[in-house]
Design a protein around this motif. Structure first.
Motif, mmCIF file in Angstrom:
data_model
loop_
_atom_site.group_PDB
_atom_site.id
_atom_site.type_symbol
_atom_site.label_atom_id
_atom_site.label_comp_id
_atom_site.label_asym_id
_atom_site.label_seq_id
_atom_site.Cartn_x
_atom_site.Cartn_y
_atom_site.Cartn_z
ATOM 1 N N THR A 136 31.463 -24.300 -29.983
ATOM 2 C CA THR A 136 30.839 -24.249 -31.311
ATOM 3 C C THR A 136 29.791 -25.337 -31.432
ATOM 4 O OG1 THR A 136 32.632 -25.620 -32.173
ATOM 5 C CG2 THR A 136 32.855 -23.250 -32.426
ATOM 6 N N PRO A 137 28.797 -25.135 -32.291
ATOM 7 C CA PRO A 137 27.740 -26.143 -32.426
ATOM 8 C C PRO A 137 28.259 -27.430 -33.063
ATOM 9 C CG PRO A 137 27.489 -24.427 -34.086
ATOM 10 C CD PRO A 137 28.566 -23.966 -33.166
ATOM 11 N N MET A 138 27.535 -28.499 -32.825
ATOM 12 C CA MET A 138 27.840 -29.785 -33.453
ATOM 13 C C MET A 138 27.379 -29.741 -34.904
ATOM 14 S SD MET A 138 26.426 -33.540 -32.342
ATOM 15 C CE MET A 138 24.742 -32.932 -32.224
ATOM 16 N N LYS A 139 28.244 -30.147 -35.811
ATOM 17 C CA LYS A 139 27.908 -30.167 -37.225
ATOM 18 C C LYS A 139 27.946 -31.607 -37.727
ATOM 19 C CE LYS A 139 29.413 -25.474 -38.295
ATOM 20 N NZ LYS A 139 30.215 -24.611 -39.192
ATOM 21 N N ILE A 140 26.945 -31.943 -38.511
ATOM 22 C CA ILE A 140 26.826 -33.301 -39.018
ATOM 23 C C ILE A 140 26.975 -33.275 -40.533
ATOM 24 C CG2 ILE A 140 25.301 -35.303 -39.204
ATOM 25 C CD1 ILE A 140 24.145 -34.542 -36.512
ATOM 26 N N TYR A 141 27.881 -34.106 -41.023
ATOM 27 C CA TYR A 141 28.229 -34.112 -42.438
ATOM 28 C C TYR A 141 27.941 -35.475 -43.068
ATOM 29 C CZ TYR A 141 30.942 -29.869 -41.398
ATOM 30 O OH TYR A 141 31.326 -28.619 -41.016
ATOM 31 N N SER A 142 27.803 -35.457 -44.375
ATOM 32 C CA SER A 142 27.741 -36.708 -45.121
ATOM 33 C C SER A 142 29.148 -37.294 -45.199
ATOM 34 C CB SER A 142 27.202 -36.453 -46.526
ATOM 35 O OG SER A 142 28.104 -35.632 -47.253
ATOM 36 N N ALA A 143 29.245 -38.506 -45.714
ATOM 37 C CA ALA A 143 30.551 -39.147 -45.843
ATOM 38 C C ALA A 143 31.465 -38.361 -46.764
ATOM 39 C CB ALA A 143 30.382 -40.573 -46.355
#
Length: 851
Positions: free
Chosen positions: A46-53
């Protein structure tokens, strides 16, 4: 002629022969068959997902789009559509469907296509372990692998693997991703018509694609719906409604919840450095950053609004292009649309022009006396009234603007292609800013990056000016020079001569004549006031007194690379080139009582199963860290920490013994940090109108925040090529920069526009006018969630009453005196003898603003 008995014997012989051949073939190929054990503990690519805090998706990276779902998370109609279309006997066979296989074989023998023989299990075998080559050996391997899979997994497990693995076009794999790519929906929110479109894709995702081939997708959808009707999965009414629905698929990217492209890219690059590109893109990592959605949105708004405001006060540079080039026109002559624009022409023109939210391209389709009408890319027609036009006087150069316009046709012409932006319920004419800007905000307690904006639009420029743009810092360097002076015999009350310098440097022999800006000199002046007023010649004199050999190491202690600092007196006025991140990091040392923190943006990383594989363990700015117990939990401290800060810091500390508490390095004394903070507080709140001439700190605009617990410093370079404002409270530090990417351009100046309100910014651009508005806008949001927290007076600091003019002790309690802070043992011991009261009088005249 054979009897029935003989036929039966032949059939039995052929069956036994076929079985024997099948067994022999199995043993011959067994060593070549893939192991299906990996399916038990499958890790999806699965793709890398970047989230806020706070868990909002900022971006995702990876070639394959996949959203793994359990069978329970998939709608029943989707499962039924797949079974009806791909394998309606899936729950009855053992991995190979004898009926389907027989039908396919007969079809091959008679030269007719009777349908494929592949079951869902066989497709799982092919998708996970085999290729798509059209050979009998591959088909046999597929059958044997399917047997293994059926033995190892349940039917539901196999079906879930299929629905998450199958390629469905546009780099989407599995139905969770396909629902997002084609319809921008969660799979549970799809309509029956949309489900049928997706269920038809496994057969040929490239040729049955609803985006590139909607006609074929429509036909395939009808087949799926017909199969669902025949197998009683849907009613006739549902069938009729779905088969008459239009094809609505469009290509969508990931559902980005928080616009923070520069922050996401910083985390993205760190992940590649940490894991390598292939692993980072396929490992299914969830990256949680330190950025908070509220502060990031505020930072984006602050930078964009400030850039637009700067750009608009310097004049209108004209349309992007014109669809009908025109000559000069007079006001009194009505425009005759001999060749009017048609909707296709407008659509074609706008489709070639990028939108940069909040800016959108539009075509001027009507020009009236003091209003215009524009057509937006979606054919939406909007009126722009005079309020949204009147700013647009002609741009001549960075220092000069034309007269304020009186009529709309002085600004735009029919068929002009322009940028517009929405302001509340109204639209206004706009333009893409020619200047650039950046803003970064950190926690001075541990270096967590709370917000980062590297430019007006990431789509337009991926260059992150927060971390990549080294620009001269101007007067933002002065607090660090003054800090060195306090370590070398000076106090906030020390008297320095604020007078022009006309002498050569004894070391270099070069004559250098630095000047204040503006060239106003106060004579003898206290160090604290000199920093508040950003006196250039005082900074140079302090630099000379301390000496280059002491200044450079002291500045290096704030994290500035000593090899990149100029080795001459120009350093005292900010000739050093630093990034906004470096500047903010340096100011954080003053905010946290003397510690050097390291900025970081990744708070934790989770794998595809939700396990934490990395947890940030930043160094904490604490001297006596007894307020952390053995589990890294904050308890108590002499410098009380607000509860919300306690929670933040605690969450960013691992309780594992593998991640013990790390103390940040102390680089200056708490007394030094406190005294500089007092001077920088004076830069905002300091003022004295009882003397002639009166004065106030260069950052006085920060008073609009109505917070006494803030400190800051303006900064402007020669010719105003760069403008800065850096400031902080005890719990947050923020740096704002504005300038041109082209270093040959300066920020210039703007004249008064009679069409605008009296509060408009005019005159020469510098830190307080150009950079500080963004800082104020952001800090208004940031400080709203932070309680008022005065900068705590450390040990060995004393406060005594001094004479304003001489810096000596005084017994007077009138306006000639103030209380000042000193390190223990450095307070003045001599009392003033001269009566300075005659110099005190009411004076309401404001001096020219300075840098």
């Amino acid at each position: 002629m054979f009897s029935f008995k003989n036929l039966l014997k032949v059939g039995l012989f052929l069956t036994l022969f076929g079985l024997a051949a099948l067994v022999i073939t199995y043993f011959l190929l067994r060593s070549e068959l893939p192991s299906v054990e990996s399916l038990k503990n499958l890790q999806w690519q699965t793709p890398m997902k970047i989230y806020s805090a706070d868990g909002q998706l900022m971006n995702q990276f990876g070639e394959k789009k996949r959203i793994p779902l359990t069978l329970d998370e998939m709608p029943k109609q989707l499962i039924n559509a797949i079974l009806a279309t791909e394998d309606d006997r899936f729950y009855l066979h053992f991995g190979v469907d004898p009926i389907g296989m027989t039908r396919a074989v007969i079809g091959q023998l008679i030269g007719q296509n009777k349908g494929g023989a592949s079951t869902i299990t066989m497709q799982v075998a092919r998708n996970f372990f085999l290729t798509r080559e059209q050979t009998y050996i591959r088909k046999i391997r597929e059958i044997f692998t399917a047997f293994h899979i059926e033995y190892l997994l349940s039917k539901d497990e196999i079906l879930a693997l299929y629905m998450n693995k199958i390629p469905l076009g546009h780099r989407s794999f599995g139905f969770g991703a396909a629902a997002q790519v084609y319809y921008n929906k969660d799979v549970k929110d799809l309509t029956l018509a949309q489900i049928a479109v997706l269920a038809g894709l496994p057969k040929a995702p490239s040729t049955l694609n609803p985006i590139s081939r909607p006609d074929r997708a429509l036909s395939r959808r009808a087949v799926v719906l017909q199969r669902m009707l025949v197998t009683d999965y849907i009613t006739r009414e549902e069938f009729e409604q779905a088969i008459n629905a239009p094809i609505t698929a469009k290509k969508h990217g990931a559902i980005i919840e928080l616009s923070a492209p520069y922050a996401a890219e910083m985390a993205h690059q760190e992940m590649i450095d940490r894991y390598g590109k292939e692993q980072a893109y396929t490992g299914g990592y969830k990256v949680f950053t330190t950025v908070t959605s509220k502060l990031q949105k505020s930072a984006e708004h602050a930078v964009i609004s400030n850039l637009l405001n700067y750009d608009l006060r310097h004049g209108y540079r004209g349309p992007i292009m014109s669809l009908r080039p025109q000559g000069d026109q007079h006001e009194e002559i009505e425009i005759v649309e001999i060749d009017p624009l048609n909707i296709n022409e407008i659509e074609d023109a706008l489709s070639d022009i990028e939108s940069y939210p909040p800016l959108f391209p539009a075509v001027v389709t009507k020009v009236e006396e003091q209003s215009i009408e524009v057509t937006l890319p979606n054919n939406q027609v909007e009126r722009i009234n005079w309020q949204g036009l009147s700013w647009a006087r002609e741009y001549i150069n960075d220092d000069k603007q034309g007269p304020a316009p009186q009529f709309a046709n002085e600004i735009v012409k029919y068929a002009d292609v322009v940028y517009v932006r929405q302001q509340g319920q109204q639209y206004a004419l706009s333009q893409f800013p020619s200047a650039s800007s950046a803003l970064v905000s950190l926690s001075p307690d541990n270096g967590a990056i709370k917000a980062v904006v590297g430019g007006f639009s990431y789509k337009h420029s991926q260059f992150n000016r927060v971390t990549q743009a080294k620009r001269q810092v101007g007067s933002n360097i002065k607090p660090f020079v003054y800090s060195a002076a306090l370590e070398n015999g000076f106090t906030l009350a020390s008297i320095v001569n604020d007078a022009p310098i006309n002498q050569s440097n004894d070391i270099t022999g070069v004559v250098w004549r630095p000047k204040n800006s503006p060239a106003i000199y106060s004579g003898e002046i206290r160090v604290k006031r000199a920093l508040a007023q950003s006196k250039n010649v005082v900074a140079v004199r302090l630099f000379r007194e301390v000496g280059l050999n002491k200044i450079i190491p002291h500045l290096a202690s704030f994290g500035f690379a000593p090899d990149e600092l100029p080795r001459d007196e120009s350093l005292s006025l900010g000739s050093a080139s630093l990034t906004p991140m470096e500047v903010a990091t340096g100011f954080a040392t003053f905010a946290n009582n003397g510690f050097l923190i390291e900025p970081y943006i990744i708070e934790r990383i989770e794998d595809s199963f939700g396990n934490i594989v990395y947890q940030a363990n930043p160094a904490i700015a604490c001297d006596d860290c007894s307020h952390f117990d053995n589990n890294s939990q904050l308890t108590a401290d002499l410098d009380p920490i607000p509860e919300n800060i306690v929670n933040t810091l605690t969450s960013q500390q691992s309780s594992s013994k593998e991640h013990p508490l790390i103390k940040a390095e102390r680089v200056i004394s708490p007394q030094n940090a406190f005294l500089i903070t007092q001077a920088l507080n004076e830069a905002i709140w300091g003022a004295d109108w009882s003397i002639n001439p009166g004065w106030q700190g260069t950052g006085f605009r920060g008073r609009t925040l109505k917070r006494r617990d803030i400190a800051g410093k303006t900064g402007t370079t020669n010719e105003a090529k760069d403008a800065w404002f850096s400031g902080y409270s005890r719990r947050i530090v923020t740096t704002s920069w504005i300038g041109f990417d082209d270093p040959s351009r300066n920020l210039g100046s703007s004249s008064y526009n009679k069409n605008l309100d009296k509060n408009q910014i005019t005159g020469k651009e510098f830190g307080a006018k150009s950079a500080q508005p963004a800082w104020i806008s952001f800090m208004r949001t940031a400080l709203a969630d932070l309680p008022v927290e005065p900068f705590m007076q450390p040990e060995n600091i004393v406060s005594v009453r001094i004479d304003k003019q001489t810096g000596k002790l005084t017994k007077r309690t009138d306006r000639t005196s103030i209380f000042e802070y000193f390190k223990l043992g450095t307070a003045p011991t001599e009392y003033v003898t001269k009566d300075n009261s005659h110099d005190i009088f009411d004076n309401k005249t404001q001096t020219e603003e300075i840098f």
